[in-house]
Design a protein around this motif. Structure first.
Motif, PDB file in Angstrom:
ATOM      1  N   HIS A 143      71.862  21.005  22.045  1.00  0.00           N
ATOM      2  CA  HIS A 143      71.510  21.699  23.288  1.00  0.00           C
ATOM      3  C   HIS A 143      72.167  21.007  24.485  1.00  0.00           C
ATOM      4  O   HIS A 143      72.693  21.677  25.374  1.00  0.00           O
ATOM      5  N   ASP A 144      72.115  19.692  24.512  1.00  0.00           N
ATOM      6  CA  ASP A 144      72.761  18.942  25.600  1.00  0.00           C
ATOM      7  C   ASP A 144      74.254  19.262  25.644  1.00  0.00           C
ATOM      8  O   ASP A 144      74.817  19.497  26.709  1.00  0.00           O
ATOM      9  N   ARG A 145      74.877  19.256  24.489  1.00  0.00           N
ATOM     10  CA  ARG A 145      76.306  19.531  24.408  1.00  0.00           C
ATOM     11  C   ARG A 145      76.641  20.923  24.942  1.00  0.00           C
ATOM     12  O   ARG A 145      77.665  21.127  25.596  1.00  0.00           O
ATOM     13  N   LEU A 146      75.746  21.882  24.701  1.00  0.00           N
ATOM     14  CA  LEU A 146      75.966  23.261  25.122  1.00  0.00           C
ATOM     15  C   LEU A 146      75.503  23.534  26.555  1.00  0.00           C
ATOM     16  O   LEU A 146      75.671  24.640  27.055  1.00  0.00           O
ATOM     17  N   GLY A 147      74.895  22.542  27.210  1.00  0.00           N
ATOM     18  CA  GLY A 147      74.465  22.711  28.596  1.00  0.00           C
ATOM     19  C   GLY A 147      73.088  23.318  28.787  1.00  0.00           C
ATOM     20  O   GLY A 147      72.783  23.839  29.851  1.00  0.00           O
ATOM     21  N   MET A 148      72.248  23.244  27.737  1.00  0.00           N
ATOM     22  CA  MET A 148      70.877  23.748  27.825  1.00  0.00           C
ATOM     23  C   MET A 148      69.922  22.562  27.854  1.00  0.00           C
ATOM     24  O   MET A 148      69.612  21.991  26.804  1.00  0.00           O
ATOM     25  N   PRO A 149      69.442  22.171  29.029  1.00  0.00           N
ATOM     26  CA  PRO A 149      68.530  21.027  29.074  1.00  0.00           C
ATOM     27  C   PRO A 149      67.192  21.353  28.418  1.00  0.00           C
ATOM     28  O   PRO A 149      66.749  22.507  28.406  1.00  0.00           O
ATOM     29  N   ILE A 150      66.568  20.325  27.874  1.00  0.00           N
ATOM     30  CA  ILE A 150      65.255  20.456  27.251  1.00  0.00           C
ATOM     31  C   ILE A 150      64.310  19.469  27.916  1.00  0.00           C
ATOM     32  O   ILE A 150      64.652  18.303  28.085  1.00  0.00           O
ATOM     33  N   ALA A 151      63.120  19.954  28.264  1.00  0.00           N
ATOM     34  CA  ALA A 151      62.026  19.098  28.715  1.00  0.00           C
ATOM     35  C   ALA A 151      60.972  19.144  27.619  1.00  0.00           C
ATOM     36  O   ALA A 151      60.540  20.205  27.203  1.00  0.00           O
ATOM     37  N   GLY A 152      60.586  17.982  27.151  1.00  0.00           N
ATOM     38  CA  GLY A 152      59.635  17.903  26.045  1.00  0.00           C
ATOM     39  C   GLY A 152      60.312  17.265  24.848  1.00  0.00           C
ATOM     40  O   GLY A 152      61.398  16.710  24.989  1.00  0.00           O
ATOM     41  N   PRO A 153      59.697  17.343  23.713  1.00  0.00           N
ATOM     42  CA  PRO A 153      58.502  18.098  23.381  1.00  0.00           C
ATOM     43  C   PRO A 153      57.231  17.416  23.901  1.00  0.00           C
ATOM     44  O   PRO A 153      57.170  16.205  24.051  1.00  0.00           O
ATOM     45  N   PHE A 154      56.244  18.253  24.157  1.00  0.00           N
ATOM     46  CA  PHE A 154      54.923  17.827  24.560  1.00  0.00           C
ATOM     47  C   PHE A 154      53.979  18.197  23.425  1.00  0.00           C
ATOM     48  O   PHE A 154      53.956  19.346  22.986  1.00  0.00           O
ATOM     49  N   LEU A 155      53.218  17.221  22.957  1.00  0.00           N
ATOM     50  CA  LEU A 155      52.359  17.419  21.786  1.00  0.00           C
ATOM     51  C   LEU A 155      50.959  17.839  22.199  1.00  0.00           C
ATOM     52  O   LEU A 155      50.366  17.240  23.108  1.00  0.00           O
ATOM     53  N   SER A 156      50.414  18.837  21.530  1.00  0.00           N
ATOM     54  CA  SER A 156      49.037  19.251  21.778  1.00  0.00           C
ATOM     55  C   SER A 156      48.095  18.118  21.392  1.00  0.00           C
ATOM     56  O   SER A 156      48.250  17.511  20.324  1.00  0.00           O
ATOM     57  N   VAL A 157      47.114  17.856  22.250  1.00  0.00           N
ATOM     58  CA  VAL A 157      46.101  16.853  21.921  1.00  0.00           C
ATOM     59  C   VAL A 157      44.930  17.495  21.177  1.00  0.00           C
ATOM     60  O   VAL A 157      44.070  16.786  20.658  1.00  0.00           O
ATOM     61  N   GLU A 158      44.919  18.822  21.128  1.00  0.00           N
ATOM     62  CA  GLU A 158      43.830  19.539  20.465  1.00  0.00           C
ATOM     63  C   GLU A 158      44.180  20.028  19.067  1.00  0.00           C
ATOM     64  O   GLU A 158      43.301  20.310  18.277  1.00  0.00           O
ATOM     65  N   ASP A 159      45.475  20.160  18.789  1.00  0.00           N
ATOM     66  CA  ASP A 159      45.907  20.683  17.495  1.00  0.00           C
ATOM     67  C   ASP A 159      47.113  19.881  17.017  1.00  0.00           C
ATOM     68  O   ASP A 159      48.159  19.892  17.666  1.00  0.00           O
ATOM     69  N   PRO A 160      46.995  19.193  15.892  1.00  0.00           N
ATOM     70  CA  PRO A 160      48.082  18.328  15.413  1.00  0.00           C
ATOM     71  C   PRO A 160      49.312  19.077  14.907  1.00  0.00           C
ATOM     72  O   PRO A 160      50.301  18.446  14.539  1.00  0.00           O
ATOM     73  N   ASP A 161      49.265  20.391  14.927  1.00  0.00           N
ATOM     74  CA  ASP A 161      50.393  21.183  14.440  1.00  0.00           C
ATOM     75  C   ASP A 161      51.097  21.964  15.550  1.00  0.00           C
ATOM     76  O   ASP A 161      52.006  22.746  15.274  1.00  0.00           O
ATOM     77  N   ILE A 162      50.715  21.743  16.807  1.00  0.00           N
ATOM     78  CA  ILE A 162      51.292  22.496  17.921  1.00  0.00           C
ATOM     79  C   ILE A 162      52.028  21.560  18.877  1.00  0.00           C
ATOM     80  O   ILE A 162      51.562  20.462  19.163  1.00  0.00           O
ATOM     81  N   PHE A 163      53.184  22.040  19.350  1.00  0.00           N
ATOM     82  CA  PHE A 163      53.889  21.354  20.425  1.00  0.00           C
ATOM     83  C   PHE A 163      54.584  22.378  21.299  1.00  0.00           C
ATOM     84  O   PHE A 163      54.696  23.555  20.958  1.00  0.00           O
ATOM     85  N   PHE A 164      55.028  21.913  22.449  1.00  0.00           N
ATOM     86  CA  PHE A 164      55.585  22.768  23.482  1.00  0.00           C
ATOM     87  C   PHE A 164      56.831  22.099  24.047  1.00  0.00           C
ATOM     88  O   PHE A 164      56.901  20.876  24.124  1.00  0.00           O
ATOM     89  N   PHE A 165      57.833  22.898  24.378  1.00  0.00           N
ATOM     90  CA  PHE A 165      58.960  22.369  25.142  1.00  0.00           C
ATOM     91  C   PHE A 165      59.540  23.468  26.007  1.00  0.00           C
ATOM     92  O   PHE A 165      59.234  24.642  25.830  1.00  0.00           O
ATOM     93  N   MET A 166      60.338  23.069  26.979  1.00  0.00           N
ATOM     94  CA  MET A 166      60.999  24.011  27.862  1.00  0.00           C
ATOM     95  C   MET A 166      62.500  23.857  27.679  1.00  0.00           C
ATOM     96  O   MET A 166      63.001  22.745  27.486  1.00  0.00           O
ATOM     97  N   ARG A 167      63.192  24.980  27.755  1.00  0.00           N
ATOM     98  CA  ARG A 167      64.651  24.993  27.610  1.00  0.00           C
ATOM     99  C   ARG A 167      65.221  25.752  28.799  1.00  0.00           C
ATOM    100  O   ARG A 167      64.768  26.853  29.112  1.00  0.00           O
ATOM    101  N   GLY A 168      66.214  25.158  29.468  1.00  0.00           N
ATOM    102  CA  GLY A 168      66.732  25.743  30.691  1.00  0.00           C
ATOM    103  C   GLY A 168      68.106  26.371  30.551  1.00  0.00           C
ATOM    104  O   GLY A 168      68.920  25.969  29.721  1.00  0.00           O
ATOM    105  N   PHE A 169      68.341  27.363  31.422  1.00  0.00           N
ATOM    106  CA  PHE A 169      69.615  28.082  31.498  1.00  0.00           C
ATOM    107  C   PHE A 169      69.966  28.266  32.972  1.00  0.00           C
ATOM    108  O   PHE A 169      69.075  28.480  33.796  1.00  0.00           O
TER     109      PHE A 169
END
Length: 104
Positions: free
Chosen positions: A30-56
């Motif tokens: 993603h970095d190479r292609l110019g798409m920044p990523i913020a995260g991943p952010f891990l859920s504190v309530e569910d051990p199987d969920i995470f979140f991230f943002m990808r920019g354009f």
């Protein structure tokens, strides 16, 4: 900037492995292609969920940049077959960040 807010639910117990691969392979591409990523952010309530943002840079570049990743050799020949079976589901919300509130 256009931002995808992406929430992933992995199959039970797969989050750590998914994120290891994400950090080692997906983020650098993603970095190479110019798409920044913020995260991943891990859920504190569910051990199987995470979140991230990808920019354009803008809405018009989003599809082109995504195509470069998802039609590229790394995704097609390596990551798709490994990562997709680890997922239960994922959700994407596309938002505009005209004031640059997200610090990449």
């Amino acid at each position: 900037m256009i931002v995808e807010m992406r929430t992933y639910q992995t199959k039970p117990g797969m989050r750590t492995r998914f994120i290891e691969i994400f950090e080692a392979k997906t983020r650098p591409e993603h970095d190479r292609l110019g798409m920044p990523i913020a995260g991943p952010f891990l859920s504190v309530e569910d051990p199987d969920i995470f979140f991230f943002m990808r920019g354009f840079p803008d809405i018009d570049s989003r599809e082109t940049m995504k195509a470069r990743f998802y039609e590229g050799r790394l995704w097609k020949e390596e990551l798709e077959a490994v990562l997709m079976p680890m997922l239960e589901r994922y959700d994407v919300v596309v938002v505009d960040d005209p004031d640059g509130r997200i610090a990449w």
